[in-house]
Design a protein around this motif. Sequence first.
Motif, short mmCIF file in Angstrom:
data_model
loop_
_atom_site.label_atom_id
_atom_site.label_comp_id
_atom_site.label_asym_id
_atom_site.label_seq_id
_atom_site.Cartn_x
_atom_site.Cartn_y
_atom_site.Cartn_z
N TYR A 172 11.36 46.69 73.33
CA TYR A 172 11.96 47.18 74.43
C TYR A 172 13.41 47.34 74.43
O TYR A 172 14.19 46.11 74.55
CB TYR A 172 11.38 46.42 75.72
CG TYR A 172 9.85 46.18 75.77
CD1 TYR A 172 9.16 47.18 75.86
CD2 TYR A 172 9.23 45.16 75.64
CE1 TYR A 172 7.69 47.21 75.91
CE2 TYR A 172 7.91 45.01 75.81
CZ TYR A 172 7.19 46.02 75.91
OH TYR A 172 5.80 45.64 75.97
N GLU A 173 14.03 48.44 73.84
CA GLU A 173 15.61 48.47 73.66
C GLU A 173 16.20 48.69 75.02
O GLU A 173 15.61 49.20 75.96
CB GLU A 173 15.71 49.54 72.80
CG GLU A 173 15.10 49.23 71.32
CD GLU A 173 15.79 49.88 70.21
OE1 GLU A 173 16.22 51.16 70.35
OE2 GLU A 173 16.09 49.34 69.02
N LEU A 174 17.49 48.23 74.99
CA LEU A 174 18.27 48.70 76.31
C LEU A 174 19.48 49.34 75.56
O LEU A 174 20.20 48.97 74.63
CB LEU A 174 19.00 47.43 76.87
CG LEU A 174 17.86 46.67 77.91
CD1 LEU A 174 18.48 45.57 78.54
CD2 LEU A 174 17.51 47.70 79.00
N PRO A 175 20.03 50.50 76.15
CA PRO A 175 21.17 51.37 75.45
C PRO A 175 22.55 50.94 75.81
O PRO A 175 23.23 51.65 75.60
CB PRO A 175 20.55 52.72 75.94
CG PRO A 175 20.20 52.26 77.45
CD PRO A 175 19.57 50.76 77.50
N GLY A 176 22.81 49.70 76.77
CA GLY A 176 24.19 49.70 76.95
C GLY A 176 24.29 49.80 78.68
O GLY A 176 24.80 50.67 79.02
N VAL A 177 23.61 48.84 79.11
CA VAL A 177 23.47 48.97 80.72
C VAL A 177 24.37 48.04 81.46
O VAL A 177 24.49 46.85 80.63
CB VAL A 177 22.17 48.85 81.19
CG1 VAL A 177 21.48 50.12 80.58
CG2 VAL A 177 21.47 47.54 80.69
N ASP A 178 24.94 48.15 82.49
CA ASP A 178 25.60 47.12 83.46
C ASP A 178 24.35 46.52 84.19
O ASP A 178 23.87 47.27 84.74
CB ASP A 178 26.62 47.83 84.25
CG ASP A 178 27.76 48.20 83.33
OD1 ASP A 178 28.20 47.61 82.16
OD2 ASP A 178 28.44 49.16 83.64
#
Lengths: 215, 215
Positions: A172-178
């Motif tokens: 489960y990747e995250l793309p660069g989130v705040d």
Amino acid sequence: MIYMCLGAPGAYIPPNFKKESGDFVIGVDHGTIVFRNHGIKVDLAIGDFDSLDEEELAYLNEIDEVISLPREKDDTDTEAALKWILAQGLEGEITIFGAFGGRLDHSVSILWLGYHPILEQIVDRVNFVQKDSFLKFYFPGIHEIRDERHWRYLSFILLTPISNLSLSGVKYELPGVDVARPRAYISNEFVEDKMTLAFQTGRIAMIQAADDHRF
Amino acid sequence: MIYMCLGAPGAYIPPNFKKESGDFVIGVDHGTIVFRNHGIKVDLAIGDFDSLDEEELAYLNEIDEVISLPREKDDTDTEAALKWILAQGLEGEITIFGAFGGRLDHSVSILWLGYHPILEQIVDRVNFVQKDSFLKFYFPGIHEIRDERHWRYLSFILLTPISNLSLSGVKYELPGVDVARPRAYISNEFVEDKMTLAFQTGRIAMIQAADDHRF
């Protein structure tokens, strides 16, 4: 290499663990007795020792260096041990056994080390090793994390709000989130032998964990 | 009264627990099977159920209401169950078994519920009950806490910076201090049958815990 054992009941010492020349072994409170029971010589015992019985307290006399802390204090025994390591200038990785799995409030207090200012000075050196879990704290930057244990689960516990969080090389990747509040992203998984964690502000605890033993 | 059981291995259900008329029982994921194994009829099962084996999955067919959640989701199963309770307008205290003691990252994710916005709507209703520990979240105000369990330890886990924190009626009192970072004040003790916790901003988790079982 520096090894510490804290006092969690059932504290895990890997069966193949051997003290090598140059290693420094610290027993924190009841962790001192855990090392003794595994036949490992402790170089320093530190703690308030209020959980030790008479026979265990007598064993402290056989240890070269013992630091007795008051029961009521600002720092936990573990924080005091880490401060001692820094004050002595002891170098190298710090592997900590016996941190989790005992009293719930004890386990939480270890995790709360993640908020302690001392962590900034030792974050790259500290590994918490349990039988079925492995915890490490991370500060902002780009971090390559290897799947050394080949356990199933990989979890990221956000201790603070986090900016520009990205997870790559995982199921489960995250793309660069705040992320505006502390969150627990659990049960992710490696898809290769390594993954990349990157973020710009905040603090994160990474946990690798094996499957629960069914009951 | 609402009862929930989560899926921690060794999940504790008090031996004298009986479902009374008017009680509503929710099995969260593997907690459904824990209730079944204690002979307790579940009114709602909710979860992704990915840890259930074939025979356990078949048992779900015997339950009146089953909500199957996707494996990848923003909320944990526990948060989804609490949202469901709010959406249905179910009133009364919520006692949650089986939250802690399993996989480290699972336990931490339950504690991180303390940071979830939903907590504001249910904080006064939720009690986490384990065999040897009891956890409850607190928001700002003046709170009387009773020593109902007569366990030894009373710990306050500051999830955030806290202003004007005071602890009275305990062994180690605090007079109204501002605490700038999340801290774990553990191993305090009742000195009477009740104590008072007061603070003005932030969130706190209170843990009452029994002595560790020595190993």
